[in-house]
Each structure stands twice: as structure tokens, then as C-alpha cells.
Design an enzyme around this catalytic site. Structure first.
Site, short mmCIF file in Angstrom:
data_model
loop_
_atom_site.label_atom_id
_atom_site.label_comp_id
_atom_site.label_asym_id
_atom_site.label_seq_id
_atom_site.Cartn_x
_atom_site.Cartn_y
_atom_site.Cartn_z
N TYR A 138 0.82 -1.22 0.00
CA TYR A 138 0.00 0.00 0.00
C TYR A 138 0.85 1.27 0.00
O TYR A 138 0.41 2.31 -0.48
CB TYR A 138 -0.90 0.04 1.24
CG TYR A 138 -2.23 -0.64 1.09
CD1 TYR A 138 -2.31 -1.98 0.76
CD2 TYR A 138 -3.41 0.06 1.30
CE1 TYR A 138 -3.53 -2.61 0.65
CE2 TYR A 138 -4.64 -0.56 1.20
CZ TYR A 138 -4.70 -1.89 0.87
OH TYR A 138 -5.91 -2.51 0.75
N LYS A 189 2.77 -15.39 2.97
CA LYS A 189 2.96 -16.11 1.71
C LYS A 189 4.47 -16.34 1.61
O LYS A 189 5.13 -15.97 0.64
CB LYS A 189 2.41 -15.27 0.54
CG LYS A 189 2.39 -15.97 -0.80
CD LYS A 189 1.29 -17.00 -0.96
CE LYS A 189 1.48 -17.77 -2.26
NZ LYS A 189 0.52 -18.88 -2.42
N ASP A 221 -3.36 -18.20 1.01
CA ASP A 221 -4.35 -18.90 0.18
C ASP A 221 -5.08 -19.96 0.99
O ASP A 221 -6.30 -20.09 0.95
CB ASP A 221 -3.71 -19.47 -1.11
CG ASP A 221 -2.40 -20.20 -0.86
OD1 ASP A 221 -1.89 -20.18 0.27
OD2 ASP A 221 -1.87 -20.81 -1.82
N ASP A 245 -6.71 -6.79 4.31
CA ASP A 245 -7.83 -6.15 3.61
C ASP A 245 -8.75 -7.22 3.05
O ASP A 245 -9.98 -7.20 3.24
CB ASP A 245 -7.28 -5.26 2.49
CG ASP A 245 -8.37 -4.54 1.72
OD1 ASP A 245 -9.31 -4.03 2.36
OD2 ASP A 245 -8.29 -4.49 0.48
N ASP A 249 -12.68 -8.71 4.60
CA ASP A 249 -13.94 -8.70 3.83
C ASP A 249 -14.51 -10.11 3.76
O ASP A 249 -15.72 -10.32 3.88
CB ASP A 249 -13.71 -8.20 2.39
CG ASP A 249 -14.10 -6.73 2.20
OD1 ASP A 249 -13.83 -5.93 3.11
OD2 ASP A 249 -14.66 -6.38 1.13
C1 IPM Z 1 -10.65 -0.69 3.64
C2 IPM Z 1 -10.65 -0.18 2.21
C3 IPM Z 1 -9.40 0.66 1.94
C4 IPM Z 1 -8.20 -0.27 2.07
C5 IPM Z 1 -9.36 1.40 0.61
C6 IPM Z 1 -10.62 2.16 0.31
C7 IPM Z 1 -8.18 2.35 0.57
O1 IPM Z 1 -10.78 -1.23 1.30
O2 IPM Z 1 -10.64 0.15 4.56
O3 IPM Z 1 -10.68 -1.90 3.84
O4 IPM Z 1 -7.85 -0.98 1.12
O5 IPM Z 1 -7.60 -0.28 3.15
MN MN Z 2 -11.18 -3.17 2.27
#
Ligand code: IPM
Ligand code: MN
Ligand code: NAD
Length: 354
Positions: A138, A189, A221, A245, A249
Site C-alpha cells: 500500500y 505467503k 491462500d 484487507d 472482507d
Molecule cells: C478498507 C478499504 C481501503 C483499504 C481502501 C478504500 C483504501 O478497502 O478500509 O478496507 O484498502 O484499506
Molecule cells: Mn477493504
């Protein structure tokens, strides 16, 4: 307590309004809170021509904590990259030194049927994902797009972690594990990427200071697969920025919806930025459909981590529990037999339950 309020873009203002209403219940009872609003992301670009304007920077630096909705939207996707909303979010994380991102994937028992996985797979789920937030691919330099020596266009980013960065996030993760089930899984990884092989080596070294914690390692993975196969094997997971990240999710769906996943981003002095893990959801923005619970639960995390007010945190969490038990559901967690509510009606119910 001075709190910077950054509603952001898309559904951001809608979900933020509900979180502030919930905090206002505590304020009306005498909890000393001052809210100062400022624009971030697309809203910052619209107001000041920058996704993290100086105005916002000043307010956030002076605040004890920051509460954020979400940033981003298709209308900003063609701007120069430094002006895009997402850069504003990265800039505030870096500016405030928010290296430790805690994303708790906790299943409220009432939502066992909202998950796309079988209820018995997710029942009782309680995972803490510790994501490093200010390093990795990042932020690594060099980055960009260029024409290479063969005349081809190429894009490139740099995955890099310093020893100090890995050590401090490892300490946070071991510290959290000590207060939980004392199980920590470090995700890497290392079979392919030197950066994460280095990560693993440092985590193993830090582990010597936490002999009570059972440390394991998993390739990312496999971790993605294990989260779906048997998520309850995990207690605390620690990983880098990009893997965290993605895995967070994924873990959100175990809890029923991304609309349930709160987060705290902390620096060395526990100053925190609190935000839902989801984005600005342009597909449902402006329709009063969004689930505000991840933002409301992020406000609870703010009470816990920055203000050391466990009672207020538990109060908010119990109000959410009560509302779910009473059958109120926004569209993302709806199932037949429940009462479908809008974003603001969900806020009404949480306020009433408070
Ligand atoms: C999160 C988002 C951010 C990230 C983006 C929008 C920069 O996906 O907060 O998870 O990747 O950290
Ligand atoms: Mn995110
Ligand atoms: P997203 O999280 O915004 O949306 C993904 C899906 O989940 C959509 O279908 C959306 O409607 C749904 N969803 C998300 N939050 C919800 C909620 N509270 N209630 C009900 N449904 C919800 O991810 P995306 O579509 O990949 O990204 C949209 C924009 O948000 C992009 O500009 C992206 O960069 C940005 N983004 C910002 C953040 C942040 O501010 N922290 C995080 C992720 C994405």
C-alpha cells in the site's frame, strides 16, 4: 472527549447520522463529548480540492478520536490518483500513525441464518483480525506506471516491511491474544514472497516474549480457504495490509454481512480512527437502505479502545443485540419472518434499545 466526525461519501453520511444519534444518547446522560465535522475523501475534494484537506487534518490531529463513514465513488475514479478519495483514507492513516487495524468478526447468534455459510459452521464465531495498516504494498516505493526497456507499458508496486513495523504489529496481536483464547495465527505467503518470509521470522522472534500464546502460521491462500471451511479454528489472526484487507472482507460474510464488520485503527498512543470495514456502497447510496450497525459498533469500539469506557461500549453492543433479537433487519441481513427496516429505522431501534 473531542471526536472528529468524517461522514465521507456515498452511504457515509447516512450511516454516520445513525451512529451519532446513538452516541447522543450517552451525551444526553452526561458523557462529555464534542463532535467536530470535517470532509474526507470525495467530500474533501469537493470542498477543498483535496481528499485529506488541511482543514480536516488539523481537526483530526487535535481530536482524541476520529469516527469515519466511508469514502469513494465512481465519479472520483477518473481523477489523478493523488486526488482520489481512497488516497485521503491512506493519508489520514499514515498521518495519524494508525498502524494497528482491529477487525472483529463476531457473529451475533441472532444472525446465524444471515450468513451464506451453514449456521453450525459460524455459530459462536469470534475472530479478531489484526491487520497492519501503514506499510506493505500500500505504501512501498517505488510505485507507479512506466514504459519499460522493451517499450512496453507496465504497472508496479513494492511490497516492503521494516523489522520495526512487523515487531510493533506483532506485539499488538500477541497482546490481544493474551486477553482472549491465547491462539495467534500469522498469515503470510512465505513460500513465495521474501517480504512475508521476513514477516514470519520476526513474528517467531516476538513470540519468545509471549510463551503462553500458541502461535501458528498459515499461507494466505490456505487461510482464505480455512476461513470458509472451519472459521472457528481461529482466535486472533495477524497479517499485513493487503492480505488483511482481503481476509477481513471475507470474514465479514461469516458474520452475515459486510454491514456488520466494525473496525478500529490505532496508533502507539491509542488514538484511534473508527470506521466500518465496508466502503461507500454507491449502489445503495442515498436510498436509506444501508446497514448502520458496523458504524454503530465502531463507535462502541471507540468507547472501548480510546476512551477506556467499557461500560459504554457494552451498552451500545447490547442495544444492537436487543434490536437483532427483536427481529429488525436491514436488507443485507434480512430473512423471511423478520421485520425489514431502513437505515434510519435501524437507528431508531438502536436508540430506543439504548
Ligand atoms: C478498507 C478499504 C481501503 C483499504 C481502501 C478504500 C483504501 O478497502 O478500509 O478496507 O484498502 O484499506
Ligand atoms: Mn477493504
Ligand atoms: P463496498 O463495501 O462499498 O460495497 C460492496 C457491496 O456491499 C455493495 O453491494 C454494497 O451495497 C454492500 N454494502 C457495503 N456496505 C453496506 C452496508 N452498510 N449495508 C448494506 N450493504 C452494504 O465496496 P466496493 O463496492 O468495492 O467499493 C465502493 C467504493 O467504496 C469504492 O470507491 C471503494 O474504493 C470504496 N471503499 C472505501 C472503503 C472505506 O472508506 N473504508 C472501504 C472499501 C471500499
Amino acid at each position: 472527549m473531542k471526536i472528529a466526525v468524517l461522514p465521507g461519501d456515498g452511504i457515509g453520511p447516512e450511516i454516520m447520522t445513525q451512529a451519532i444519534r446513538v452516541l447522543d444518547v450517552l451525551r444526553a446522560e452526561g458523557l462529555d463529548m464534542e463532535f467536530v465535522e470535517a470532509p474526507l475523501g470525495g467530500a474533501g475534494y469537493d470542498a477543498y480540492g483535496h481528499p485529506y484537506p488541511e482543514f480536516t487534518q488539523k481537526i483530526c490531529r487535535e481530536a482524541d478520536a476520529v469516527l469515519l463513514g466511508a469514502v469513494g465513488g465512481p465519479q472520483y475514479d477518473t481523477l489523478d490518483r493523488p486526488l482520489r478519495p481512497e488516497r485521503g483514507l491512506l493519508a489520514i492513516r499514515k498521518d495519524l500513525g494508525l498502524f494497528a487495524n482491529l477487525r472483529p468478526a463476531v457473529l451475533f447468534p441472532e444472525l446465524a441464518n444471515a450468513s451464506t455459510l451453514k449456521p453450525e459452521v459460524v455459530a459462536g464465531l469470534d475472530i479478531m483480525i489484526v491487520r497492519e495498516l501503514t506499510g506493505d504494498v500500500y505504501f512501498g516505493q517505488p510505485r507507479g506506471m512506466r514504459v519499460n526497456e522493451n517499450g512496453e507499458r507496465e504497472g508496479f508496486n513494492t511490497m516492503v516491511y521494516t523489522e520495526a513495523e512487523v515487531r510493533r504489529i506483532a506485539h499488538v496481536a500477541f497482546g490481544i491474544a493474551m486477553k482472549r483464547q491465547k491462539k495467534l495465527c500469522s498469515v503470510d505467503k512465505a513460500n513465495v514472497l521474501e517480504t512475508t518470509e521476513f514477516w514470519k521470522e520476526i513474528v517467531i522472534d516476538v513470540a519468545k516474549e509471549y510463551p503462553e500464546v500458541e502461535l501458528s502460521h498459515m499461507y494466505v491462500d490456505n487461510a482464505a480457504m480455512q476461513l470458509i471451511r472451519n472459521p472457528k479454528q481461529f482466535d486472533v489472526m495477524v497479517t499485513g495490509n493487503i492480505f488483511g484487507d482481503i481476509l477481513s472482507d471475507e470474514a465479514s460474510m461469516l458474520t452475515g454481512s459486510i454491514g456488520m464488520l466494525a473496525s478500529a485503527s490505532l496508533n502507539e498512543s491509542k488514538k484511534g480512527l473508527y470506521e466500518p470495514s465496508h466502503g461507500s456502497a454507491p449502489d445503495i447510496a442515498g436510498k436509506n437502505l444501508a446497514n448502520p450497525l458496523a458504524t454503530i459498533l465502531s463507535a462502541a469500539m471507540m468507547m472501548r479502545y480510546t476512551f477506556n469506557n467499557e461500560a459504554a461500549a457494552v451498552r451500545i453492543e447490547n442495544a444492537v443485540k436487543k434490536v437483532l433479537a427483536a427481529g429488525y433487519r436491514t436488507g443485507d441481513i434480512f430473512e423471511p419472518g423478520m421485520t425489514r427496516v431502513s437505515c434510519s429505522e435501524m437507528g431508531d431501534q438502536v436508540v430506543a434499545a439504548m
